[in-house]
Design a protein around this motif. Structure first.
Motif, PDB file in Angstrom:
ATOM      1  N   PHE A 115      -7.586  -0.161   2.435  1.00  0.00           N
ATOM      2  CA  PHE A 115      -8.418   0.330   3.538  1.00  0.00           C
ATOM      3  C   PHE A 115      -9.098  -0.832   4.255  1.00  0.00           C
ATOM      4  CE2 PHE A 115      -8.150   4.697   1.947  1.00  0.00           C
ATOM      5  CZ  PHE A 115      -8.186   5.402   3.140  1.00  0.00           C
ATOM      6  N   GLU A 116      -9.543  -1.801   3.496  1.00  0.00           N
ATOM      7  CA  GLU A 116     -10.195  -2.964   4.098  1.00  0.00           C
ATOM      8  C   GLU A 116      -9.228  -3.717   5.005  1.00  0.00           C
ATOM      9  OE1 GLU A 116     -12.306  -7.149   2.669  1.00  0.00           O
ATOM     10  OE2 GLU A 116     -12.249  -5.429   1.286  1.00  0.00           O
ATOM     11  N   VAL A 117      -7.993  -3.902   4.530  1.00  0.00           N
ATOM     12  CA  VAL A 117      -6.985  -4.569   5.347  1.00  0.00           C
ATOM     13  C   VAL A 117      -6.686  -3.756   6.606  1.00  0.00           C
ATOM     14  CG1 VAL A 117      -4.583  -5.368   5.420  1.00  0.00           C
ATOM     15  CG2 VAL A 117      -5.949  -5.720   3.353  1.00  0.00           C
ATOM     16  N   MET A 118      -6.607  -2.440   6.468  1.00  0.00           N
ATOM     17  CA  MET A 118      -6.324  -1.571   7.609  1.00  0.00           C
ATOM     18  C   MET A 118      -7.421  -1.683   8.669  1.00  0.00           C
ATOM     19  SD  MET A 118      -5.809   2.590   7.684  1.00  0.00           S
ATOM     20  CE  MET A 118      -7.535   2.915   7.271  1.00  0.00           C
ATOM     21  N   ILE A 119      -8.677  -1.670   8.250  1.00  0.00           N
ATOM     22  CA  ILE A 119      -9.795  -1.762   9.194  1.00  0.00           C
ATOM     23  C   ILE A 119      -9.808  -3.132   9.874  1.00  0.00           C
ATOM     24  CG2 ILE A 119     -12.310  -1.728   9.412  1.00  0.00           C
ATOM     25  CD1 ILE A 119     -11.011   1.002   8.936  1.00  0.00           C
ATOM     26  N   ASN A 120      -9.411  -4.166   9.121  1.00  0.00           N
ATOM     27  CA  ASN A 120      -9.384  -5.516   9.694  1.00  0.00           C
ATOM     28  C   ASN A 120      -8.284  -5.676  10.746  1.00  0.00           C
ATOM     29  OD1 ASN A 120     -11.485  -6.309   8.049  1.00  0.00           O
ATOM     30  ND2 ASN A 120     -10.164  -7.205   6.474  1.00  0.00           N
ATOM     31  N   HIS A 121      -7.249  -4.827  10.668  1.00  0.00           N
ATOM     32  CA  HIS A 121      -6.104  -4.953  11.575  1.00  0.00           C
ATOM     33  C   HIS A 121      -5.732  -3.569  12.121  1.00  0.00           C
ATOM     34  CE1 HIS A 121      -5.605  -9.021   9.938  1.00  0.00           C
ATOM     35  NE2 HIS A 121      -5.792  -8.471   8.751  1.00  0.00           N
ATOM     36  N   PRO A 122      -6.537  -3.018  12.999  1.00  0.00           N
ATOM     37  CA  PRO A 122      -6.336  -1.630  13.452  1.00  0.00           C
ATOM     38  C   PRO A 122      -5.031  -1.393  14.205  1.00  0.00           C
ATOM     39  CG  PRO A 122      -7.999  -2.743  14.779  1.00  0.00           C
ATOM     40  CD  PRO A 122      -7.708  -3.645  13.623  1.00  0.00           C
ATOM     41  N   LEU A 123      -4.450  -2.451  14.766  1.00  0.00           N
ATOM     42  CA  LEU A 123      -3.188  -2.297  15.496  1.00  0.00           C
ATOM     43  C   LEU A 123      -1.989  -2.744  14.667  1.00  0.00           C
ATOM     44  CD1 LEU A 123      -4.304  -3.423  19.057  1.00  0.00           C
ATOM     45  CD2 LEU A 123      -4.002  -1.101  18.180  1.00  0.00           C
ATOM     46  N   GLY A 124      -2.198  -2.941  13.386  1.00  0.00           N
ATOM     47  CA  GLY A 124      -1.098  -3.292  12.505  1.00  0.00           C
ATOM     48  C   GLY A 124      -1.088  -4.752  12.117  1.00  0.00           C
ATOM     49  N   ILE A 125      -0.309  -5.058  11.083  1.00  0.00           N
ATOM     50  CA  ILE A 125      -0.216  -6.418  10.581  1.00  0.00           C
ATOM     51  C   ILE A 125       1.156  -6.598   9.945  1.00  0.00           C
ATOM     52  CG2 ILE A 125      -1.332  -5.725   8.415  1.00  0.00           C
ATOM     53  CD1 ILE A 125      -2.384  -8.583   8.155  1.00  0.00           C
ATOM     54  N   GLY A 126       1.705  -7.778  10.054  1.00  0.00           N
ATOM     55  CA  GLY A 126       3.010  -8.061   9.484  1.00  0.00           C
ATOM     56  C   GLY A 126       3.021  -7.953   7.969  1.00  0.00           C
ATOM     57  N   PHE A 127       4.198  -7.717   7.414  1.00  0.00           N
ATOM     58  CA  PHE A 127       4.325  -7.470   5.972  1.00  0.00           C
ATOM     59  C   PHE A 127       3.847  -8.661   5.142  1.00  0.00           C
ATOM     60  CE2 PHE A 127       6.646  -7.660   1.980  1.00  0.00           C
ATOM     61  CZ  PHE A 127       6.430  -6.390   1.462  1.00  0.00           C
ATOM     62  N   SER A 128       4.322  -9.842   5.457  1.00  0.00           N
ATOM     63  CA  SER A 128       3.978 -11.019   4.648  1.00  0.00           C
ATOM     64  C   SER A 128       2.481 -11.316   4.723  1.00  0.00           C
ATOM     65  CB  SER A 128       4.772 -12.244   5.121  1.00  0.00           C
ATOM     66  OG  SER A 128       6.158 -12.006   4.993  1.00  0.00           O
ATOM     67  N   ALA A 129       1.901 -11.183   5.918  1.00  0.00           N
ATOM     68  CA  ALA A 129       0.483 -11.479   6.086  1.00  0.00           C
ATOM     69  C   ALA A 129      -0.394 -10.478   5.342  1.00  0.00           C
ATOM     70  CB  ALA A 129       0.125 -11.488   7.579  1.00  0.00           C
ATOM     71  N   ARG A 130      -0.060  -9.204   5.441  1.00  0.00           N
ATOM     72  CA  ARG A 130      -0.901  -8.224   4.745  1.00  0.00           C
ATOM     73  C   ARG A 130      -0.696  -8.296   3.246  1.00  0.00           C
ATOM     74  NH1 ARG A 130       1.843  -4.041   1.610  1.00  0.00           N
ATOM     75  NH2 ARG A 130       3.629  -3.352   2.817  1.00  0.00           N
ATOM     76  N   ASP A 131       0.521  -8.659   2.803  1.00  0.00           N
ATOM     77  CA  ASP A 131       0.760  -8.850   1.373  1.00  0.00           C
ATOM     78  C   ASP A 131      -0.152  -9.942   0.833  1.00  0.00           C
ATOM     79  OD1 ASP A 131       2.839  -8.400  -1.010  1.00  0.00           O
ATOM     80  OD2 ASP A 131       2.546 -10.563  -0.790  1.00  0.00           O
ATOM     81  N   GLN A 132      -0.264 -11.019   1.584  1.00  0.00           N
ATOM     82  CA  GLN A 132      -1.117 -12.130   1.167  1.00  0.00           C
ATOM     83  C   GLN A 132      -2.590 -11.737   1.197  1.00  0.00           C
ATOM     84  OE1 GLN A 132      -0.496 -15.638   3.512  1.00  0.00           O
ATOM     85  NE2 GLN A 132      -1.896 -16.908   2.312  1.00  0.00           N
ATOM     86  N   GLU A 133      -3.003 -11.027   2.260  1.00  0.00           N
ATOM     87  CA  GLU A 133      -4.408 -10.629   2.385  1.00  0.00           C
ATOM     88  C   GLU A 133      -4.793  -9.626   1.315  1.00  0.00           C
ATOM     89  OE1 GLU A 133      -7.416  -8.646   5.732  1.00  0.00           O
ATOM     90  OE2 GLU A 133      -5.585  -9.687   6.362  1.00  0.00           O
TER      91      GLU A 133
END
Length: 456
Positions: free
Chosen positions: A331-349
């Protein structure tokens, strides 16, 4: 038989008003023979389940439904372009397109190839608006469900054949490309591959059991609908037995939960004294058969599979805690990137927040791929379908399967789930368009007293 079954089904449950008013909706633009449309719908249902891996045979599409959606969208859209009322464009297509454009332009850290699921998610959502309209306008929902059921039978056969002739199947796109020897060799060197999971959980046409089990489970929506439509609970019982047989290879619990949830809702929705007696005798007969074959060891493999996943799994508590941690971090990652985020970047985050790179949740994964807006739109359509008073059984059972599957795995990029999300969106917004904008006009036009009052 079909006509009597259709009449019985229509009297058994309250159908949405748009279904009853469908004869007065605009027709197709070209008068194609009914058999052509029926064959197209049947094979679309078939390939949704038996989703050939077209990338294995050199095509630029990952699965056959990706190819079918993109290549036939112009034809299907032009054929049923008249269904696009100003209200459904403003209510559905315009917001959907705006959300897609925003995600396409402003998603964070999207890597090479990671736009593919974003684009396909959008095109599936557009495509199945027209496709859903066609199912109701041409009365082809039964045909579609028979196609799904046929595809399910074939894909389960392929699952069992995969352990014997994997290389032959993979070369034809009938199995996921997988080099077991290379994966085991890498594991021996301490190099863990994402495909290592397939060693334990067979996937057949899918990458692993965690993908295959939920995808197979969605065929339960068609089985339950056909059982309800023709008042033959045995249809769903046969599906259940075949699905449980596939579990001995996939070892996927979330699919089992989804199938049992669909079955329970089907049972309660269609409950009768006759069904109660049929259930009793069915269980009694099953118990006798199991008791007869157990001494010969015929069910040892199945017993071991179920014990391993449901009785001997001592990681259940840790697994639940792990999933809760990844969901809260997700949820934290989702709120940080409301328009989406790439797979590798969100995996790392996400790994930095919770220690694990996957949220184990399809809704969160949808937000990463297509933005929060599309995630909320999908969730709304599913919840609307389940809790709407008047409903069509297939879409209800489909929504239940998707919701449960999404609680366990990232399935939003699986084409089976993309198709069912598209169906849910098309169904929900056609119904909303009727209730909010078209009902009074169609009621006056048709003079049908059977169309329910506004809001019903």
């Amino acid at each position: 038989m079909t006509r009597s079954a259709n009449m019985a089904a229509s009297h058994q449950f309250q159908l949405p008003g748009f279904v009853m008013a469908m004869p007065f909706y605009p027709s197709k633009t070209v008068n194609l023979p009914g058999i052509v449309l029926a064959l197209f719908v049947f094979f679309m249902g078939f390939f949704i389940q038996c989703n050939i891996v077209t990338s294995n045979i050199g095509l630029r599409f990952l699965n056959i439904t990706d190819m079918l959606v993109l290549t036939t969208l112009p034809a299907v859209a032009l054929l049923y372009i008249r269904c696009l009322t100003p209200s459904i464009i403003l209510l559905y297509l315009l917001p959907l397109t705006v959300l897609f454009v925003l995600t396409a332009l402003f998603a964070d850290a999207r890597g090479d190839g990671e736009f593919y699921p974003t684009a396909l998610t959008y095109f599936y959502a557009v495509y199945f608006l027209f496709f859903t309209y066609m199912l109701f306008k041409e009365k082809l929902l039964d045909v579609f469900c028979w196609g799904i059921s046929a595809g399910f039978l074939v894909v389960i056969i392929l699952l069992f054949l995969d352990s014997v002739i994997h290389d032959r199947l993979a070369s034809l796109g009938l199995s996921f490309q997988f080099d077991e020897a290379a994966v085991l060799e890498a594991a021996a060197k301490g190099e863990m591959s994402a495909m290592f999971l397939r060693i334990e959980k067979a996937g057949g046409i899918w990458s692993a059991g965690n993908m295959a089990g939920p995808a197979f489970a969605l065929a339960g929506a068609a089985a339950a609908y056909l059982a309800e439509r023709y008042r033959r609970p045995a249809f769903f019982a046969v599906f259940l037995l075949i699905y449980l047989a596939s579990f001995t290879l996939t070892l996927n619990r979330s699919g089992v939960f989804a199938v049992f949830a669909i079955g329970l809702y089907f049972y309660l929705r269609n409950f009768s004294i006759r069904m109660l007696f049929s259930t009793y005798f069915g269980f009694a007969l099953s118990a006798l058969i199991i008791a007869a074959v157990l001494p010969f060891g015929a069910l040892d493999f199945a017993e071991q599979a179920f014990s391993k996943r449901f009785l001997e799994d001592n990681r259940s508590t840790d697994n639940a805690q792990e999933r809760w941690t990844t969901i809260t971090g997700g949820f934290e990652v989702m709120i940080n990137h409301p328009l989406g985020i790439g797979f590798s970047a969100r995996d790392q985050e996400l790994s930095g927040i919770s220690g694990i790179g996957t949220p184990h949740n399809g809704f969160l994964a949808t937000a990463y791929t297509s933005g929060i807006g599309f995630c909320l739109l999908s969730a709304f359509a599913l919840v609307y379908t389940v809790f709407r008073k008047r409903k069509v059984g297939f879409f209800l059972y489909s929504a239940i399967g998707v919701i449960i599957g999404y609680q366990f795995e990232e399935l939003n990029s699986n084409p089976v789930f993309m198709a069912h999300i598209g169906l849910a969106l098309g169904y929900a917004f056609i119904d909303l368009d009727f209730r909010l904008f078209l009902k009074n006009a169609l009621t006056r036009l048709s003079g049908l007293s059977g169309i329910p009052a506004r809001g019903a």
